[in-house]
Enzyme design. Structure first.
Site, PDB file in Angstrom:
ATOM      1  N   HIS A   1       0.741  -1.258   0.091  1.00 33.39           N
ATOM      2  CA  HIS A   1      -0.159  -0.033   0.218  1.00 33.39           C
ATOM      3  C   HIS A   1       0.915   1.288  -0.073  1.00 33.39           C
ATOM      4  CE1 HIS A   1       1.154  -0.570   4.242  1.00 33.39           C
ATOM      5  NE2 HIS A   1       1.271   0.674   4.193  1.00 33.39           N
TER       6      HIS A   1
ATOM      7  N   HIS B   1       5.581   5.735  -0.559  1.00 30.43           N
ATOM      8  CA  HIS B   1       6.423   4.538  -0.754  1.00 30.43           C
ATOM      9  C   HIS B   1       5.540   3.227  -0.671  1.00 30.43           C
ATOM     10  CE1 HIS B   1       6.310   5.281   3.575  1.00 30.43           C
ATOM     11  NE2 HIS B   1       6.390   3.695   3.785  1.00 30.43           N
TER      12      HIS B   1
HETATM   13  O1  3AM Z   1       4.268   0.082   5.464  1.00 27.12           O
HETATM   14  P1  3AM Z   1       4.163   1.853   5.564  1.00 27.12           P
HETATM   15  O2  3AM Z   1       5.484   2.227   6.179  1.00 27.12           O
HETATM   16  O3  3AM Z   1       3.657   2.532   4.256  1.00 27.12           O
HETATM   17  O4  3AM Z   1       5.075   2.464   8.541  1.00 27.12           O
HETATM   18  C1  3AM Z   1       3.617   2.079   9.003  1.00 27.12           C
HETATM   19  C2  3AM Z   1       2.936   1.690   7.588  1.00 27.12           C
HETATM   20  O5  3AM Z   1       3.285   2.274   6.603  1.00 27.12           O
HETATM   21  C3  3AM Z   1       2.934   3.202   9.306  1.00 27.12           C
HETATM   22  O6  3AM Z   1       1.585   2.921   9.010  1.00 27.12           O
HETATM   23  C4  3AM Z   1       1.369   1.820   8.130  1.00 27.12           C
HETATM   24  C5  3AM Z   1       0.573   0.826   8.523  1.00 27.12           C
HETATM   25  O7  3AM Z   1       1.275   0.290   9.832  1.00 27.12           O
HETATM   26  N1  3AM Z   1       3.235   3.361  10.747  1.00 27.12           N
HETATM   27  C6  3AM Z   1       3.175   2.368  11.797  1.00 27.12           C
HETATM   28  N2  3AM Z   1       3.568   2.802  12.718  1.00 27.12           N
HETATM   29  C7  3AM Z   1       3.698   4.113  12.785  1.00 27.12           C
HETATM   30  C8  3AM Z   1       4.258   5.270  13.450  1.00 27.12           C
HETATM   31  N3  3AM Z   1       4.407   5.174  14.866  1.00 27.12           N
HETATM   32  C9  3AM Z   1       3.569   4.235  11.364  1.00 27.12           C
HETATM   33  N4  3AM Z   1       3.896   5.587  10.751  1.00 27.12           N
HETATM   34  C10 3AM Z   1       4.174   6.658  11.402  1.00 27.12           C
HETATM   35  N5  3AM Z   1       4.435   6.575  12.918  1.00 27.12           N
END
Ligand code: 3AM
Length: 191
Positions: free
Chosen positions: A38, A124
């Site tokens: 995603h 990304h």
């Molecule tokens: O796979 P991506 O990076 O696009 O990185 C996490 C993931 O996105 C982001 O939310 C998406 C679903 O989990 N994510 C999780 N914890 C996070 C946090 N504490 C976060 N982004 C920022 N801060």
């Protein structure tokens, strides 16, 4: 509920990206399953269920904002974030309005969720987590993602790892900007 706004990656594109990953960066550790690909627009953190309606109303409003328009992203570069050990692919450049959409959604983490972090927006698709050193891809990525909907996902931790479930979605439908109607011909004008 642990929630985030994202663009989904449709199944055929996810399979193509997975195939490219196998051919170009065959790391053994922590590959993200293709079903989880995603593009995150805004992470909200924990949102209590009783705020969900209000959150969805706000998302609906944003889906009609002038910048909320369908578009495309060219995933043409690979990147690595050492602290979380994330290896990703994404666009080098993206439409201004796509960044505006992410910026409009980002404060909802503070209003409705538990997320208070900074916004460092780089669209990304995460390919690997907990990756210790960044490998070089043999061939650079070259994928086009067409997007037309904003999706609210719930992140659910299960025995077999995390999965992302769609909670709600909104077509990106900027309302047309009102312009003055056609000018009436002046009295002296010819028919
Ligand atoms: O796979 P991506 O990076 O696009 O990185 C996490 C993931 O996105 C982001 O939310 C998406 C679903 O989990 N994510 C999780 N914890 C996070 C946090 N504490 C976060 N982004 C920022 N801060």
């Amino acid at each position: 509920m642990r929630l985030f706004f994202a663009l989904p990656v449709e199944a055929s594109l996810a399979l193509a990206i997975e195939h490219w990953r196998k051919q170009n960066i065959p790391l053994a550790q922590s590959p993200v399953p293709a079903a989880n690909f995603h593009i995150t627009l805004a992470f909200l953190g924990e949102v209590s269920a009783n705020l969900l309606d209000a959150l969805c109303r706000r998302a609906e409003e944003i889906s009609h904002a002038p910048f909320a328009q369908p578009g495309q992203l060219h995933l043409d570069t690979m990147g690595y974030w050492p602290k979380p050990g994330i290896l990703w692919i994404g666009p080098k450049h993206w439409p201004t309005r796509f960044g505006q959409l992410a910026s409009a959604l980002f404060p909802l983490g503070k209003t409705f969720g538990s997320h208070r972090g900074k916004q460092n927006f780089q669209p990304h698709v995460t390919l690997y987590r907990h990756c210790e050193s960044p490998p070089q891809a043999i061939m650079p990525p070259d994928f086009l993602i067409h997007y037309s909907d904003l999706v609210l996902f719930e992140s659910i931790n299960g025995k077999s790892g995390v999965r992302y479930q769609e909670c709600a979605s909104w077509p990106l439908q900027a309302r047309p900007v009102r312009t003055a109607g056609p000018r009436r011909p002046g009295l002296g004008s010819k028919p």
